[in-house]
Write a protein that holds these residues in place. Structure first.
Motif, PDB file in Angstrom:
ATOM      1  N   TYR A 237      -9.587 -32.339  12.363  1.00  0.00           N
ATOM      2  CA  TYR A 237     -10.752 -31.493  12.122  1.00  0.00           C
ATOM      3  C   TYR A 237     -11.162 -31.588  10.649  1.00  0.00           C
ATOM      4  O   TYR A 237     -10.314 -31.559   9.756  1.00  0.00           O
ATOM      5  CB  TYR A 237     -10.446 -30.032  12.493  1.00  0.00           C
ATOM      6  CG  TYR A 237     -11.610 -29.125  12.185  1.00  0.00           C
ATOM      7  CD1 TYR A 237     -12.823 -29.283  12.852  1.00  0.00           C
ATOM      8  CD2 TYR A 237     -11.524 -28.147  11.194  1.00  0.00           C
ATOM      9  CE1 TYR A 237     -13.917 -28.487  12.555  1.00  0.00           C
ATOM     10  CE2 TYR A 237     -12.602 -27.342  10.897  1.00  0.00           C
ATOM     11  CZ  TYR A 237     -13.806 -27.514  11.579  1.00  0.00           C
ATOM     12  OH  TYR A 237     -14.883 -26.746  11.275  1.00  0.00           O
ATOM     13  N   ASN A 238     -12.463 -31.733  10.425  1.00  0.00           N
ATOM     14  CA  ASN A 238     -13.075 -31.671   9.082  1.00  0.00           C
ATOM     15  C   ASN A 238     -12.658 -32.825   8.168  1.00  0.00           C
ATOM     16  O   ASN A 238     -12.508 -32.645   6.962  1.00  0.00           O
ATOM     17  CB  ASN A 238     -12.760 -30.318   8.410  1.00  0.00           C
ATOM     18  CG  ASN A 238     -13.656 -30.036   7.211  1.00  0.00           C
ATOM     19  OD1 ASN A 238     -14.701 -30.694   7.021  1.00  0.00           O
ATOM     20  ND2 ASN A 238     -13.255 -29.087   6.370  1.00  0.00           N
ATOM     21  N   PHE A 242     -14.607 -37.276   4.519  1.00  0.00           N
ATOM     22  CA  PHE A 242     -13.588 -37.518   3.486  1.00  0.00           C
ATOM     23  C   PHE A 242     -12.909 -38.873   3.617  1.00  0.00           C
ATOM     24  O   PHE A 242     -11.774 -39.038   3.190  1.00  0.00           O
ATOM     25  CB  PHE A 242     -12.539 -36.401   3.536  1.00  0.00           C
ATOM     26  CG  PHE A 242     -13.091 -35.055   3.134  1.00  0.00           C
ATOM     27  CD1 PHE A 242     -13.074 -34.656   1.803  1.00  0.00           C
ATOM     28  CD2 PHE A 242     -13.653 -34.207   4.071  1.00  0.00           C
ATOM     29  CE1 PHE A 242     -13.596 -33.426   1.416  1.00  0.00           C
ATOM     30  CE2 PHE A 242     -14.185 -32.977   3.704  1.00  0.00           C
ATOM     31  CZ  PHE A 242     -14.158 -32.582   2.376  1.00  0.00           C
ATOM     32  N   HIS A 277      -9.082 -35.574   1.849  1.00  0.00           N
ATOM     33  CA  HIS A 277      -9.485 -34.174   2.035  1.00  0.00           C
ATOM     34  C   HIS A 277      -8.555 -33.247   1.256  1.00  0.00           C
ATOM     35  O   HIS A 277      -8.991 -32.332   0.563  1.00  0.00           O
ATOM     36  CB  HIS A 277      -9.464 -33.799   3.521  1.00  0.00           C
ATOM     37  CG  HIS A 277      -9.763 -32.349   3.771  1.00  0.00           C
ATOM     38  ND1 HIS A 277      -8.780 -31.393   3.897  1.00  0.00           N
ATOM     39  CD2 HIS A 277     -10.945 -31.685   3.889  1.00  0.00           C
ATOM     40  CE1 HIS A 277      -9.349 -30.215   4.087  1.00  0.00           C
ATOM     41  NE2 HIS A 277     -10.655 -30.362   4.086  1.00  0.00           N
ATOM     42  N   SER A 281      -9.571 -31.115  -2.033  1.00  0.00           N
ATOM     43  CA  SER A 281      -9.546 -29.661  -1.813  1.00  0.00           C
ATOM     44  C   SER A 281      -8.551 -28.966  -2.738  1.00  0.00           C
ATOM     45  O   SER A 281      -8.598 -27.751  -2.900  1.00  0.00           O
ATOM     46  CB  SER A 281      -9.170 -29.340  -0.362  1.00  0.00           C
ATOM     47  OG  SER A 281     -10.030 -29.981   0.533  1.00  0.00           O
ATOM     48  N   TYR A 367     -12.410 -21.064  -0.842  1.00  0.00           N
ATOM     49  CA  TYR A 367     -12.123 -22.234  -1.668  1.00  0.00           C
ATOM     50  C   TYR A 367     -12.637 -21.966  -3.071  1.00  0.00           C
ATOM     51  O   TYR A 367     -13.607 -21.237  -3.251  1.00  0.00           O
ATOM     52  CB  TYR A 367     -12.831 -23.484  -1.118  1.00  0.00           C
ATOM     53  CG  TYR A 367     -12.232 -23.969   0.169  1.00  0.00           C
ATOM     54  CD1 TYR A 367     -11.111 -24.796   0.170  1.00  0.00           C
ATOM     55  CD2 TYR A 367     -12.780 -23.584   1.383  1.00  0.00           C
ATOM     56  CE1 TYR A 367     -10.554 -25.224   1.365  1.00  0.00           C
ATOM     57  CE2 TYR A 367     -12.230 -24.013   2.578  1.00  0.00           C
ATOM     58  CZ  TYR A 367     -11.121 -24.831   2.561  1.00  0.00           C
ATOM     59  OH  TYR A 367     -10.578 -25.257   3.735  1.00  0.00           O
ATOM     60  N   ASN A 369     -13.107 -24.712  -5.470  1.00  0.00           N
ATOM     61  CA  ASN A 369     -13.008 -26.093  -5.924  1.00  0.00           C
ATOM     62  C   ASN A 369     -13.601 -26.277  -7.313  1.00  0.00           C
ATOM     63  O   ASN A 369     -14.648 -25.730  -7.629  1.00  0.00           O
ATOM     64  CB  ASN A 369     -13.755 -27.009  -4.956  1.00  0.00           C
ATOM     65  CG  ASN A 369     -12.984 -27.204  -3.665  1.00  0.00           C
ATOM     66  OD1 ASN A 369     -11.762 -27.124  -3.648  1.00  0.00           O
ATOM     67  ND2 ASN A 369     -13.703 -27.441  -2.594  1.00  0.00           N
TER      68      ASN A 369
HETATM   69  C1  LIG Z   1     -14.038 -28.753   5.178  1.00  0.00           C
HETATM   70  O1  LIG Z   1     -13.191 -28.875   4.048  1.00  0.00           O
HETATM   71  C2  LIG Z   1     -13.828 -28.589   2.821  1.00  0.00           C
HETATM   72  C3  LIG Z   1     -12.872 -28.914   1.701  1.00  0.00           C
HETATM   73  O2  LIG Z   1     -11.627 -28.281   1.851  1.00  0.00           O
HETATM   74  C4  LIG Z   1     -14.265 -27.138   2.819  1.00  0.00           C
HETATM   75  O3  LIG Z   1     -14.909 -26.834   1.609  1.00  0.00           O
HETATM   76  C5  LIG Z   1     -15.199 -26.904   3.985  1.00  0.00           C
HETATM   77  O4  LIG Z   1     -15.537 -25.528   4.057  1.00  0.00           O
HETATM   78  C6  LIG Z   1     -14.566 -27.340   5.287  1.00  0.00           C
HETATM   79  N1  LIG Z   1     -15.555 -27.290   6.331  1.00  0.00           N
HETATM   80  C7  LIG Z   1     -15.367 -26.663   7.472  1.00  0.00           C
HETATM   81  C8  LIG Z   1     -16.513 -26.696   8.410  1.00  0.00           C
HETATM   82  O5  LIG Z   1     -14.343 -26.071   7.732  1.00  0.00           O
END
Ligand SMILES: *[C@@H]1O[C@H](CO)[C@@H](O)[C@H](O)[C@H]1NC(C)=O
Ligand SMILES: *[C@@H]1O[C@H](CO)[C@@H](O)[C@H](O)[C@H]1NC(C)=O
Ligand SMILES: *[C@@H]1O[C@H](CO)[C@@H](O)[C@H](O)[C@H]1NC(C)=O
Ligand SMILES: *[C@@H]1O[C@H](CO)[C@@H](O)[C@H](O)[C@H]1NC(C)=O
Length: 618
Positions: A237-238, A242, A277, A281, A367, A369
């Motif tokens: 997922y996600n 990346f 990722h 992150s 997050y 970042n």
């Molecule tokens: C995907 O990962 C990024 C980096 O960690 C994060 O900022 C983002 O919210 C995530 N997207 C989803 C849809 O969870």
């Protein structure tokens, strides 16, 4: 450890899921056109979103909208392995217990139902291994209908979903009955008792199949995860945005080295994106404070672990089967690793939810970042990992193997209070009250009863064992057991060799004894309580504390001219030496033999400051 069950069912499911397109909220009427109790088999599809989503056999996609008839009995069968860590609940709004909003309980009514007066409202009834775990009933076929009884079995069943996978399997099928016996003109929800965000809608229908509420109320307050194509291939997922490349400046251009011309496996490509990722992150701002920093770092770290496990299951466990293993035989990777994958996916997902909750309580963003441009990073194999350890860190700040004679000046039973210092080595090392350093060399008199008290919380996951060679059970060498003789003793014939005696909450768990104060001296008994106590050290900390205290008695009542050892039943390489003393206090063996075949970890000043292991050279 004996494996009683197989894990084939799970893998059959994973293979089937690999090709299914992910659709959500498809309407589904289980057992349409039939009467009587309707069985609804649930599974969890781990690849449909971060936490995975529920599927019901016969319904399309994940999180289907279930149409259930008022007054009909449904049996939700959660015996499939994917349901571990996913106990179904029912609530009047999405996510039930997590939010918290009203669940379906005997004392909670909706829509003008007066059932709350005598706690007879519709509620699920939780079963374990064919037996109802509660006392409330609104289903006379199971139990006469009750009033003023609030126990629908949830409290007995829910904690079991946190126990290790094989324990959970061994508890028998988990089934939940539901009969919604009031014509409520609004929807309610099924949800996962452990992971929020997995709710699905339930619409009531009458005997003719008409919906009691045409509208979808209440609303589902979140959107389901969408899985993009790259993630669908990987089972992750996600990760789709990346994938490392020259144009991607969020991470170094590569993480996995292949020999020239070799094609990277699909799994390796997925792992590359996982690392990208995670790395991007984990470049986060320090401004928020240490608790924010911990959560901001750990969430992507957990997400990485979950993606690694899911992707492996999806790409490489299709044909994997874990068959029953004979005691002593080598455990196959399937039996060893599949429970670990499931544990990572389910356990760490629930921890991520807790960490996000903590951040919300702190008023902090999910997050934080900070943008780091990785485009200039040169990948080189010549990294510091290959260097010799920095000089100066050759001696640990934690002393080990210091001689210590507990209760040297007293007679009779001697209490030895054991703890674990988690900072003293990679896995932590044992300490003993009154002894200095870690893994002290204990001087114990033969024919004296020692009481190893492991009530301190630090002992969780660290059950003490005793053996004739370092590490005992881990490397298959002789432990102290009723049928294992020290030296040339003939004790094995009568099963009267020295062995520990394991107690829990003041009750001895075995039948062997060489300590008459606990139980008359036995012959021919091999059970010293270990098998009852050991599995509990893997249960959640709160459960472990409730079972305890765990105290182990040892009376080494045989002359033996070598040393023996204490060790940790869960982690290898935590062994310490025991020197046996005769009635005059003289060591039976002056020499330290047998050897401990490894060195203890070295903790330098830098790691001591951090509470870590092996970071000094980084
Ligand atoms: C995907 O990962 C990024 C980096 O960690 C994060 O900022 C983002 O919210 C995530 N997207 C989803 C849809 O969870
Ligand atoms: C259950 O109900 C029936 C019918 O009302 C009654 O005869 C029976 O004694 C009840 N059983 C119990 C265990 O209360
Ligand atoms: C334990 O031993 C004593 C003394 O020999 C004896 O009287 C008693 O019955 C024994 N108890 C049990 C439970 O066997
Ligand atoms: C231990 O004590 C028992 C009973 O007093 C005695 O028979 C035995 O010889 C002792 N064992 C040793 C090794 O001293």
């Amino acid at each position: 450890m004996m494996l009683k069950t197989t894990i084939a069912a799970f893998l059959a499911f994973a293979a089937a899921a690999a090709t299914a397109a992910i659709i959500h909220e498809a309407e589904c009427t289980p057992c349409e056109g039939t009467t009587g109790t309707c069985v609804v088999k649930s599974k969890v599809n781990f690849f449909a979103g971060q936490t995975g989503y529920f599927e019901f056999e016969g319904c399309d996609g994940v999180n289907p909208t279930l149409l259930l008839t008022v007054g009909r009995t449904y049996k939700f069968d959660q015996s499939d392995d994917t349901n571990w860590y996913h106990l179904l609940g029912f609530a009047y709004e999405a996510d039930g217990a997590h939010v918290p909003v009203d669940e379906l309980e005997p004392g909670i009514s909706r829509g003008g139902n007066t059932c709350d007066i005598d706690a007879s409202c519709p509620a699920p009834m939780y079963f374990r291994n064919g037996e109802y775990a509660g006392s409330y009933s609104n289903i006379p076929e199971i139990k006469n209908v009750t009033s003023n009884d609030e126990d629908f079995g949830l409290d007995a069943v829910e904690p079991l979903f946190f126990h290790p996978f094989r324990d959970w399997q061994s508890y028998g099928a988990m089934e939940t009955y539901l009969n919604y016996d009031f014509p409520l003109a609004q929807d309610f929800f099924y949800f996962c008792h452990i992971h929020s965000g997995m709710s699905g809608r339930i619409k009531l229908i009458d005997a003719d199949g008409n919906k009691l509420s045409a509208e979808n109320t209440p609303e589902l307050p979140y959107e389901y995860n969408k899985v993009a194509e790259f993630d669908e291939v990987c089972g992750t997922y996600n990760l789709t945005d990346f994938q490392p490349s020259k144009d991607n400046n969020m991470c170094p251009p590569m993480f996995i080295c292949t020999s020239d011309g070799a094609e990277m496996s699909q799994y390796a490509k997925c792992v590359e994106a996982m690392n990208c990722h995670m790395m991007s992150s984990m470049t986060t701002n320090a401004g928020g404070g240490v608790l924010e920093l911990f959560n901001h770092q750990m969430i992507p770290h957990h997400e990485n672990a979950i993606n690694m496990a899911k992707s492996f299951l999806k790409l490489h466990a299709e044909n994997a089967v874990c068959n029953e293993v004979e005691e002593g035989a080598e455990v196959s990777w399937e039996c060893e690793l599949i429970p670990i994958f499931l544990d990572i996916i389910n356990g760490q997902n629930s921890q991520i939810i807790d960490m996000k909750d903590a951040l919300e309580q702190l008023g902090s963003t999910e997050y934080a970042n900070c943008e780091v441009d990785f485009s200039g990073v040169v990948v080189s194999r010549n990294r510091r990992l290959h260097e010799e350890p920095a000089p100066g860190a050759s001696e640990s700040v934690f002393e080990s193997g210091v001689d210590c004679q507990p209760c040297a000046d007293t007679f009779g039973e001697c209490e030895v209070k054991v703890k674990v210092d988690l900072m003293a080595g990679e896995l932590g090392y044992f300490t003993v009250d009154g002894c200095s350093g870690v893994n002290p060399t204990l001087h114990l008199s033969i024919n004296r009863t020692y009481k190893f008290d492991q009530s301190d919380k630090s002992n969780w996951y660290h059950l003490i064992g005793f053996s004739y060679f370092a590490d005992g059970a881990h490397i298959g060498v002789d432990e102290l057991e009723p049928g294992v003789a020290p030296g040339d003793s003939s004790c094995a014939e009568t099963m009267s060799c020295p062995a520990p005696m394991y107690t829990m909450d003041g009750v001895y768990q075995g039948s062997y004894s060489n300590i008459p104060d606990i139980l008359n001296i036995s012959t021919g008994e091999n059970d010293f309580g270990l098998d009852k106590v050991e599995p509990r050290f893997f249960h959640p900390l709160g459960d472990w504390e409730e079972y305890g205290p765990f105290v182990t008695f040892l009376n080494f009542d045989s002359n033996y001219d070598q040393d023996i050892f204490y060790f940790c039943h869960v982690h290898s390489e935590m062994t310490g030496r025991i020197k046996l003393l005769d009635a005059n206090g003289n060591m039976l063996s002056k020499e330290n033999k047998p050897e401990i075949p490894y060195e203890y970890n070295v903790i330098g000043n830098y790691d001591q400051t951090c509470g870590t292991f092996d970071l000094e050279r980084f």
